[in-house]
Scaffold this motif. Structure first.
Motif, short mmCIF file in Angstrom:
data_model
loop_
_atom_site.label_atom_id
_atom_site.label_comp_id
_atom_site.label_asym_id
_atom_site.label_seq_id
_atom_site.Cartn_x
_atom_site.Cartn_y
_atom_site.Cartn_z
N PRO A 16 5.49 8.54 -20.20
CA PRO A 16 6.82 8.26 -19.65
C PRO A 16 7.85 9.27 -20.16
O PRO A 16 7.85 9.62 -21.34
CB PRO A 16 7.12 6.84 -20.15
CG PRO A 16 6.27 6.69 -21.36
CD PRO A 16 5.02 7.49 -21.13
N LEU A 17 8.72 9.71 -19.26
CA LEU A 17 9.71 10.73 -19.61
C LEU A 17 11.11 10.18 -19.84
O LEU A 17 12.00 10.92 -20.25
CB LEU A 17 9.76 11.79 -18.51
CG LEU A 17 8.48 12.56 -18.23
CD1 LEU A 17 8.67 13.52 -17.06
CD2 LEU A 17 8.03 13.33 -19.47
N THR A 18 11.31 8.90 -19.55
CA THR A 18 12.66 8.35 -19.62
C THR A 18 12.80 7.23 -20.64
O THR A 18 13.85 6.60 -20.72
CB THR A 18 13.09 7.81 -18.24
OG1 THR A 18 12.17 6.80 -17.81
CG2 THR A 18 13.12 8.93 -17.20
N ALA A 19 11.76 6.96 -21.41
CA ALA A 19 11.82 5.88 -22.40
C ALA A 19 12.79 6.24 -23.52
O ALA A 19 12.78 7.37 -24.03
CB ALA A 19 10.44 5.60 -22.97
N THR A 20 13.65 5.30 -23.90
CA THR A 20 14.60 5.52 -24.99
C THR A 20 14.15 4.83 -26.27
O THR A 20 14.75 5.01 -27.32
CB THR A 20 15.99 5.00 -24.61
OG1 THR A 20 15.89 3.61 -24.25
CG2 THR A 20 16.55 5.78 -23.41
N CYS A 42 17.42 11.73 -18.40
CA CYS A 42 17.99 11.51 -17.06
C CYS A 42 19.34 12.20 -16.91
O CYS A 42 19.86 12.33 -15.79
CB CYS A 42 18.14 10.01 -16.79
SG CYS A 42 16.58 9.14 -16.54
N GLN A 43 19.91 12.66 -18.03
CA GLN A 43 21.21 13.30 -18.00
C GLN A 43 21.16 14.76 -18.45
O GLN A 43 21.93 15.58 -17.97
CB GLN A 43 22.19 12.53 -18.89
CG GLN A 43 22.35 11.06 -18.50
CD GLN A 43 23.17 10.29 -19.52
OE1 GLN A 43 23.70 10.86 -20.47
NE2 GLN A 43 23.24 8.98 -19.36
N GLY A 203 14.52 22.93 -16.80
CA GLY A 203 15.71 23.18 -16.00
C GLY A 203 16.16 22.01 -15.14
O GLY A 203 17.17 22.10 -14.45
N ARG A 204 15.42 20.91 -15.18
CA ARG A 204 15.83 19.74 -14.39
C ARG A 204 15.82 18.49 -15.25
O ARG A 204 15.26 18.47 -16.34
CB ARG A 204 14.90 19.55 -13.18
CG ARG A 204 13.48 19.07 -13.52
CD ARG A 204 12.75 18.69 -12.24
NE ARG A 204 11.37 18.28 -12.46
CZ ARG A 204 10.99 17.02 -12.71
NH1 ARG A 204 11.89 16.06 -12.80
NH2 ARG A 204 9.71 16.73 -12.88
#
Length: 255
Positions: A16-20, A42-43, A203-204
């Motif tokens: 997962p790339l968005t887990a905090t 995500c930001q 870059g994204r």
């Protein structure tokens, strides 16, 4: 984490790339000796200084049906040092397939078991003097006009590069969160460039709930054998579990 796809010569683990919070975090640092700073993916766009910090595990409790579903080897079980029945999961899964497919010779697994059995109690990381948390003597210190007694805690951190890749194991001693005492904790760290996605990450920003694939095959199989060895050196309980995992892999590798 779970194995998303199994091929004849490799398998893909979903990262997962968005887990905090949890076992996976995306962090950023420019040098290895820097403290990694979490990234709000995500930001903030991914960069080459971003890396994955993975508190990798090696089992799943049988009594946890939701987590048990994530294992591809839920039927291969052992009794952990804590007396609970567990199934192979994450690291133990990866080593199982690597041995089954011949990426890791079974003789090396046998040798690892012999090496772990020879370690004395004081040589395991939770009892090793070099891995002890250190506290300096208290001194008077004034902050904002208020007098305090101040000290400094030093948490030992050791890092090992794994193979020819930019992959590292980090072991740090911390206080136990849910019990009395301290414990060594192991993290697998690697650059985000090691991840596979349909669209280049650099870059994204990450898409909502986006996952990437970490591919495990013949080229990096040794990394996971080395991590298993490090786990077996952490404590007596870890050594017990790792030896149990090795036994069941050797017994069931032809299943």
């Amino acid at each position: 984490m779970y194995i998303r796809k199994i091929n004849e010569d490799s398998f893909r683990v979903a990262i997962p790339l968005t887990a905090t919070s949890g076992k996976i975090r995306i962090k950023k640092r420019t040098m290895l000796n820097e403290y990694g700073v979490p990234v709000a993916t995500c930001q903030v766009p991914f960069s080459q200084s971003c890396y994955v910090e993975w508190q990798i595990g090696y089992d799943v409790p049988v009594k946890d049906p939701e987590k048990l579903k994530l294992s591809t080897l839920a039927g291969l079980r052992f009794v952990g040092a804590n007396g609970k029945e567990k199934a192979l999961y994450e690291l133990s899964e990866y080593v199982f397939y690597c041995v089954k497919w011949g990426f890791i010779p079974q003789q090396r697994l046998c040798k690892l078991a012999e090496e772990l059995l020879k370690l004395k109690r004081g040589e395991l990381f939770d009892a090793h003097p070099d891995m002890a948390i250190r506290r300096r003597n208290f001194v008077e210190q004034e902050i904002n006009g208020v007098l305090f007694w101040a000290t400094t805690l030093e948490y030992p951190l050791i890092v090992r590069k794994l193979g020819a890749f930019e992959v590292f194991a980090e072991i740090i001693t911390r206080e136990k969160q849910r019990a009395v005492g301290v414990q060594p904790m192991l993290y697998l760290c690697f650059p985000v460039m090691e991840l596979h996605t349909e669209e280049c990450l650099i870059g994204r920003t990450a898409k909502s709930k986006e996952c990437a694939d970490f591919v495990i095959g013949r080229e990096n199989a040794d990394v996971f054998l080395e991590i298993l060895k490090l786990f077996g050196m952490l404590s007596e309980n870890h050594r017990h579990d790792v030896l149990s995992i090795i036994n069941i892999i050797l017994e069931k590798k032809n299943v």
